[in-house]
Design a protein around this motif. Structure first.
Motif, PDB file in Angstrom:
ATOM      1  N   LEU A 110      18.472 -13.053 -10.830  1.00 39.70           N
ATOM      2  CA  LEU A 110      18.532 -13.506 -12.219  1.00 39.70           C
ATOM      3  C   LEU A 110      17.225 -13.271 -12.968  1.00 39.70           C
ATOM      4  N   GLY A 111      16.258 -12.635 -12.293  1.00 36.91           N
ATOM      5  CA  GLY A 111      15.029 -12.236 -12.953  1.00 36.91           C
ATOM      6  C   GLY A 111      14.077 -13.354 -13.293  1.00 36.91           C
ATOM      7  N   ILE A 112      14.072 -14.406 -12.473  1.00 37.17           N
ATOM      8  CA  ILE A 112      13.197 -15.559 -12.718  1.00 37.17           C
ATOM      9  C   ILE A 112      12.227 -15.712 -11.551  1.00 37.17           C
ATOM     10  N   VAL A 113      10.944 -15.910 -11.848  1.00 36.59           N
ATOM     11  CA  VAL A 113       9.966 -16.099 -10.784  1.00 36.59           C
ATOM     12  C   VAL A 113      10.142 -17.485 -10.171  1.00 36.59           C
ATOM     13  N   PRO A 114       9.836 -17.642  -8.878  1.00 37.78           N
ATOM     14  CA  PRO A 114      10.111 -18.907  -8.190  1.00 37.78           C
ATOM     15  C   PRO A 114       9.496 -20.141  -8.832  1.00 37.78           C
ATOM     16  N   ASP A 115       8.278 -20.029  -9.338  1.00 34.19           N
ATOM     17  CA  ASP A 115       7.652 -21.252  -9.860  1.00 34.19           C
ATOM     18  C   ASP A 115       8.200 -21.663 -11.228  1.00 34.19           C
ATOM     19  N   ARG A 116       9.165 -20.907 -11.728  1.00 38.80           N
ATOM     20  CA  ARG A 116       9.859 -21.309 -12.947  1.00 38.80           C
ATOM     21  C   ARG A 116      11.283 -21.768 -12.640  1.00 38.80           C
ATOM     22  N   CYS A 117      11.521 -22.049 -11.357  1.00 36.48           N
ATOM     23  CA  CYS A 117      12.848 -22.488 -10.919  1.00 36.48           C
ATOM     24  C   CYS A 117      12.809 -23.928 -10.433  1.00 36.48           C
ATOM     25  N   ALA A 118      13.901 -24.634 -10.666  1.00 40.66           N
ATOM     26  CA  ALA A 118      14.115 -25.953 -10.082  1.00 40.66           C
ATOM     27  C   ALA A 118      15.395 -25.904  -9.264  1.00 40.66           C
ATOM     28  N   VAL A 119      15.395 -26.585  -8.141  1.00 39.88           N
ATOM     29  CA  VAL A 119      16.553 -26.623  -7.247  1.00 39.88           C
ATOM     30  C   VAL A 119      17.066 -28.052  -7.175  1.00 39.88           C
ATOM     31  N   VAL A 120      18.378 -28.192  -7.273  1.00 40.92           N
ATOM     32  CA  VAL A 120      19.010 -29.501  -7.121  1.00 40.92           C
ATOM     33  C   VAL A 120      19.769 -29.492  -5.807  1.00 40.92           C
ATOM     34  N   GLU A 121      19.354 -30.329  -4.883  1.00 39.79           N
ATOM     35  CA  GLU A 121      19.874 -30.352  -3.516  1.00 39.79           C
ATOM     36  C   GLU A 121      20.228 -31.763  -3.092  1.00 39.79           C
ATOM     37  N   ASP A 122      21.099 -31.865  -2.092  1.00 41.34           N
ATOM     38  CA  ASP A 122      21.408 -33.185  -1.529  1.00 41.34           C
ATOM     39  C   ASP A 122      21.180 -33.208  -0.031  1.00 41.34           C
ATOM     40  N   SER A 123      20.622 -32.140   0.541  1.00 38.54           N
ATOM     41  CA  SER A 123      20.372 -32.123   1.980  1.00 38.54           C
ATOM     42  C   SER A 123      18.896 -31.858   2.251  1.00 38.54           C
ATOM     43  N   ARG A 124      18.428 -32.373   3.370  1.00 36.84           N
ATOM     44  CA  ARG A 124      17.024 -32.148   3.720  1.00 36.84           C
ATOM     45  C   ARG A 124      16.760 -30.685   4.017  1.00 36.84           C
ATOM     46  N   PHE A 125      17.764 -29.978   4.569  1.00 36.75           N
ATOM     47  CA  PHE A 125      17.578 -28.553   4.854  1.00 36.75           C
ATOM     48  C   PHE A 125      17.456 -27.762   3.558  1.00 36.75           C
ATOM     49  N   GLY A 126      18.245 -28.141   2.556  1.00 33.74           N
ATOM     50  CA  GLY A 126      18.136 -27.491   1.263  1.00 33.74           C
ATOM     51  C   GLY A 126      16.818 -27.777   0.580  1.00 33.74           C
ATOM     52  N   ALA A 127      16.350 -29.021   0.695  1.00 30.67           N
ATOM     53  CA  ALA A 127      15.061 -29.378   0.118  1.00 30.67           C
ATOM     54  C   ALA A 127      13.937 -28.602   0.791  1.00 30.67           C
ATOM     55  N   GLN A 128      14.014 -28.449   2.109  1.00 31.37           N
ATOM     56  CA  GLN A 128      13.017 -27.652   2.823  1.00 31.37           C
ATOM     57  C   GLN A 128      13.010 -26.213   2.335  1.00 31.37           C
ATOM     58  N   ALA A 129      14.201 -25.662   2.117  1.00 33.36           N
ATOM     59  CA  ALA A 129      14.317 -24.281   1.653  1.00 33.36           C
ATOM     60  C   ALA A 129      13.703 -24.110   0.266  1.00 33.36           C
ATOM     61  N   ALA A 130      13.963 -25.072  -0.611  1.00 30.48           N
ATOM     62  CA  ALA A 130      13.428 -24.996  -1.963  1.00 30.48           C
ATOM     63  C   ALA A 130      11.904 -25.051  -1.963  1.00 30.48           C
ATOM     64  N   ARG A 131      11.350 -25.948  -1.167  1.00 31.40           N
ATOM     65  CA  ARG A 131       9.895 -26.047  -1.079  1.00 31.40           C
ATOM     66  C   ARG A 131       9.292 -24.773  -0.497  1.00 31.40           C
ATOM     67  N   ALA A 132       9.950 -24.226   0.524  1.00 30.24           N
ATOM     68  CA  ALA A 132       9.461 -22.987   1.132  1.00 30.24           C
ATOM     69  C   ALA A 132       9.513 -21.820   0.151  1.00 30.24           C
ATOM     70  N   ALA A 133      10.440 -21.899  -0.808  1.00 31.04           N
ATOM     71  CA  ALA A 133      10.561 -20.844  -1.819  1.00 31.04           C
ATOM     72  C   ALA A 133       9.555 -21.017  -2.962  1.00 31.04           C
ATOM     73  N   GLY A 134       8.801 -22.109  -2.944  1.00 33.39           N
ATOM     74  CA  GLY A 134       7.833 -22.362  -4.005  1.00 33.39           C
ATOM     75  C   GLY A 134       8.461 -22.887  -5.276  1.00 33.39           C
ATOM     76  N   MET A 135       9.596 -23.560  -5.138  1.00 37.45           N
ATOM     77  CA  MET A 135      10.324 -24.094  -6.287  1.00 37.45           C
ATOM     78  C   MET A 135      10.267 -25.611  -6.294  1.00 37.45           C
ATOM     79  N   ARG A 136      10.393 -26.189  -7.457  1.00 36.77           N
ATOM     80  CA  ARG A 136      10.501 -27.634  -7.556  1.00 36.77           C
ATOM     81  C   ARG A 136      11.882 -28.070  -7.065  1.00 36.77           C
ATOM     82  N   VAL A 137      11.928 -29.197  -6.381  1.00 33.74           N
ATOM     83  CA  VAL A 137      13.204 -29.634  -5.813  1.00 33.74           C
ATOM     84  C   VAL A 137      13.510 -31.059  -6.258  1.00 33.74           C
ATOM     85  N   PHE A 138      14.732 -31.242  -6.715  1.00 35.89           N
ATOM     86  CA  PHE A 138      15.240 -32.537  -7.131  1.00 35.89           C
ATOM     87  C   PHE A 138      16.341 -32.933  -6.155  1.00 35.89           C
ATOM     88  N   GLY A 139      16.132 -34.053  -5.474  1.00 38.60           N
ATOM     89  CA  GLY A 139      17.037 -34.468  -4.417  1.00 38.60           C
ATOM     90  C   GLY A 139      18.028 -35.504  -4.892  1.00 38.60           C
TER      91      GLY A 139
END
Length: 217
Positions: free
Chosen positions: A157-186
């Motif tokens: 989608l042409g967006i750099v990671p630090d301009r992305c936010a991830v909405v997750e409900d699992s710890r594995f998803g939250a780990q993935a978002a942090r590893a990607a350099g994105m903000r994560v909302f649980g």
């Protein structure tokens, strides 16, 4: 008012974030595992499998049983999931109102297969909101908690990671978002305990209607 650090893309997990499927899936997973000879509680399934890919589910079953499963091992069980979803699946409470308020690009990045994502979004009426912006763990080499899926979605989608936010409900998803350099909302309004998400550095919330304000809208 926009936040001090605005985002250009909000990446949503599907199960438990857009569609209220985790309770249904866990119950069917429990029946499937029992049928295969592995008895696990709902809590154990939540801890082991929620947020992970179907490939991980299969590999864990094979490791426990000490044998390989047939390529079509899931076929007899698919009607169990389909029946449960068609009877009971609903959107996560408040998600439609939250999506209506967001004036930013959105997409879905889920551990489920494309067919499952499209089916669940279709059953809940959410599919048109994400058409053409749906990404699956099947698209990348490594599923969550690896960052590959989220990075793939952002790149497409042409967006750099630090301009992305991830909405997750699992710890594995939250780990993935942090590893990607994105903000994560649980989202802790479902089954995952808030402390699991907090430990992964997520901004935790329990009412989906509050997501836009957290994102600065």
């Amino acid at each position: 008012m926009r936040s001090i650090e605005p985002v250009d893309l909000v990446i949503f997990d599907c199960d438990g974030v857009l569609v209220d499927s985790e309770r249904l899936s866990i119950e069917v997973d429990r029946r499937v595992l029992a049928d295969l000879g592995w008895t696990l509680s709902r809590e154990e399934i939540l801890h082991r499998f929620v947020g992970r890919s179907s490939a991980h589910f299969r590999s864990e079953i094979e490791a426990h049983l000490g044998r390989s499963l047939a390529d079509d091992w899931e076929t007899p069980y698919q009607p169990w999931y389909v029946d449960a979803f068609e009877r009971e699946l609903t959107p996560v409470p408040g998600i439609e109102a939250a999506l209506d308020e967001l004036s930013v690009k959105t997409c879905v990045a889920s551990s489920g297969a494309h067919s499952k994502i499209r089916r669940t979004l279709g059953l809940t009426g959410l599919l048109p909101r994400f058409e053409g912006r749906i990404f699956s763990a099947d698209d990348v080499e490594n599923g969550k908690p690896a960052p590959d899926l989220f990075l793939h979605a952002a790149d497409r989608l042409g967006i750099v990671p630090d301009r992305c936010a991830v909405v997750e409900d699992s710890r594995f998803g939250a780990q993935a978002a942090r590893a990607a350099g994105m903000r994560v909302f649980g989202y802790a309004g479902g089954l995952t305990p808030a402390e699991w998400l907090e430990r992964e550095g997520a901004t935790v919330f329990t009412d989906m209607r509050g997501l836009p304000s957290l994102l600065g809208w």
